[in-house]
Design an enzyme around this catalytic site. Structure first.
Site, PDB file in Angstrom:
ATOM      1  N   TYR A 137      14.573  44.786  46.528  1.00 19.54           N
ATOM      2  CA  TYR A 137      15.151  44.490  47.933  1.00 19.54           C
ATOM      3  C   TYR A 137      13.918  44.211  48.729  1.00 19.54           C
ATOM      4  O   TYR A 137      14.194  43.155  49.271  1.00 19.54           O
ATOM      5  CB  TYR A 137      15.707  45.765  48.487  1.00 19.54           C
ATOM      6  CG  TYR A 137      17.166  46.006  48.034  1.00 19.54           C
ATOM      7  CD1 TYR A 137      18.500  45.697  48.256  1.00 19.54           C
ATOM      8  CD2 TYR A 137      17.376  46.852  46.718  1.00 19.54           C
ATOM      9  CE1 TYR A 137      19.612  46.050  47.745  1.00 19.54           C
ATOM     10  CE2 TYR A 137      18.637  47.394  46.205  1.00 19.54           C
ATOM     11  CZ  TYR A 137      19.482  47.086  46.743  1.00 19.54           C
ATOM     12  OH  TYR A 137      20.646  47.330  45.844  1.00 19.54           O
TER      13      TYR A 137
ATOM     14  N   ASP B 141      25.663  42.222  41.307  1.00 18.40           N
ATOM     15  CA  ASP B 141      24.758  42.867  42.263  1.00 18.40           C
ATOM     16  C   ASP B 141      23.305  42.177  41.910  1.00 18.40           C
ATOM     17  O   ASP B 141      23.272  40.831  42.170  1.00 18.40           O
ATOM     18  CB  ASP B 141      24.674  44.599  41.967  1.00 18.40           C
ATOM     19  CG  ASP B 141      23.801  45.008  43.242  1.00 18.40           C
ATOM     20  OD1 ASP B 141      24.408  45.424  44.118  1.00 18.40           O
ATOM     21  OD2 ASP B 141      22.616  45.424  42.879  1.00 18.40           O
TER      22      ASP B 141
ATOM     23  N   HIS C  27      32.699  46.512  42.519  1.00 26.80           N
ATOM     24  CA  HIS C  27      31.438  46.182  42.352  1.00 26.80           C
ATOM     25  C   HIS C  27      30.934  46.369  40.743  1.00 26.80           C
ATOM     26  O   HIS C  27      30.000  45.987  40.359  1.00 26.80           O
ATOM     27  CB  HIS C  27      30.587  46.889  43.289  1.00 26.80           C
ATOM     28  CG  HIS C  27      29.227  46.237  43.560  1.00 26.80           C
ATOM     29  ND1 HIS C  27      29.121  44.996  44.163  1.00 26.80           N
ATOM     30  CD2 HIS C  27      27.966  46.904  43.365  1.00 26.80           C
ATOM     31  CE1 HIS C  27      27.617  44.805  44.050  1.00 26.80           C
ATOM     32  NE2 HIS C  27      27.111  45.781  43.732  1.00 26.80           N
TER      33      HIS C  27
END
Length: 389
Positions: free
Chosen positions: A313, A186, A365
């Site tokens: 982000y 990630d 994930h």
């Protein structure tokens, strides 16, 4: 009197988690007043979090979840706070047990936290105690990303994975580790990649269980055309973004709008995070317990870091990973079958020196949570020849 500069002692202090009783009481009071939106009878997980699952999760959080038990278990990990470039960074530092442990920094992502690596840490730090070769031991360092858990936000823009790579390099220097390895998935894959790009002389190697979506190798004139496999992956990635990527656009463009509600409502926070754990894991019901899920959600709640976690982000969208030339440190990749769409090996090889690429038999994930034993074996195998070099 000498004018020589006096050495500066590393600013590192031991840390223990101690959430105030008042915060626990206030959370239970909020959970007692939850008002969920009415759902559809046939909704399931098709339009976000399953309403029935969410109701059960919140009921368990309010009645049965014991934060103090989780807190005590986490406090068995050797935790510290470091002052780095004006930032406070929380981290776990577990020295390795073996003839020559290799320093290794593990980096989590969103919606995870340092607790993702709880089961992985002992497997890497003390392999001999878990049926593996002590020669594969690591000095394990697990920092909390800036704005996550106990690494508080500084209240300003400008800290993405690019900038945090410099913080990790400074942290490893303070710990006395001049050269080290990096591992992550990630956002941790972004950061590990930046370590290899920005500090190649210090990085022994990078191991990733995800190729970052922001990674952009050189394409176009003078570059090999996309292979059929790469074209097929890009189609899968585009379809995934259309179906599953709304959260990322919200995080990167209007983060405070979502965070204003999530920071105020434990039900909203649990829905936002739990849906991703369900969607991105291989076998959610078996691999991620309610206690594990709620420990992670509770960290976001008690530290009030959901908005600051989104800021990564914003920053990373403005600065995608674009290597100039080939990245020097070697890289290994563990590709888990239920991961967010992963590019083929050829995509990574356009810039990275790929030494190992393993198609894993199970996992998703959250590899360190779902498949800690298999991930540990892959990390050991990748770094084994690099130790000798």
């Amino acid at each position: 009197m000498s004018n020589a500069t006096q050495p500066i002692e590393p600013s590192i202090e031991p840390f223990r988690i101690a959430i105030p009783d008042a915060d626990l009481i206030e959370l239970r009071q909020r959970l007692a007043r939850v008002r969920l939106a009415p759902g559809l009878q046939e909704q399931g997980w098709h339009q976000g979090v399953n309403p029935g699952f969410l109701y059960g999760l919140l009921d368990y959080w309010a009645r049965d979840f014991d934060w103090r038990t989780q807190e005590a278990r986490l406090n068995a990990l050797p935790q510290y706070l470091a002052q780095l470039k004006g930032r406070t960074i929380h981290f776990v530092h577990q020295p390795g047990k073996g003839p020559a442990p290799l320093p290794l920094v593990l980096t989590h992502g969103w919606p995870g936290s340092f607790i993702e690596f709880e089961k992985l840490i002992p497997l890497l730090a003390d392999p001999g105690a878990h049926g593996a070769d002590p020669a594969d031991a690591f000095h394990v360092v697990v920092p909390s990303l800036p704005g996550y858990a106990f690494s508080p936000s500084d209240g300003h823009k400008g800290t993405g994975t690019y900038e945090t790579a410099a913080l990790w390099a400074a942290l490893m220097t303070q710990l006395g580790y001049e050269r080290f390895g990096a591992q992550g998935g990630d956002l941790g894959s972004n950061l590990s990649s930046w370590l290899g790009i920005r500090f190649p002389e210090r990085l022994i190697g990078m191991h990733l269980n995800y190729i970052p979506t922001s990674y952009q190798p050189p394409l176009g004139d003078g570059q090999p055309p996309l292979t059929p496999e790469e074209q097929a992956w890009k189609k899968r990635q585009d379809a995934w973004k259309e179906e599953e990527g709304a959260y990322r656009r919200m995080h990167a463009t209007k983060p405070y709008t979502a965070a204003a509600g999530l920071n105020d409502s434990p039900a909203g926070l649990a829905a936002w995070i739990a849906e991703k754990f369900h969607a991105w894991s291989d076998d959610f019901d078996k691999s991620i317990s309610l206690d594990t899920l709620l420990t992670d959600i509770s960290l976001y709640w008690f530290t009030q870091t959901i908005f600051s976690s989104f800021q990564m982000y914003v920053e990373d969208s403005a600065r995608p990973v674009k290597p100039e030339g080939r990245v020097q440190p070697p890289i290994g990749v563990a590709a888990f079958p239920s991961e967010i769409p992963m590019p083929p090996r050829s995509w990574a090889e356009r810039c990275f020196d790929v030494r190992r690429w393993t198609e894993m038999p199970a996992g998703g994930h959250f590899a360190a949570l779902e498949q800690p034993q298999r991930l540990a074996e892959e990390i050991r195998a990748f770094f084994r020849p690099l130790r000798e070099a």
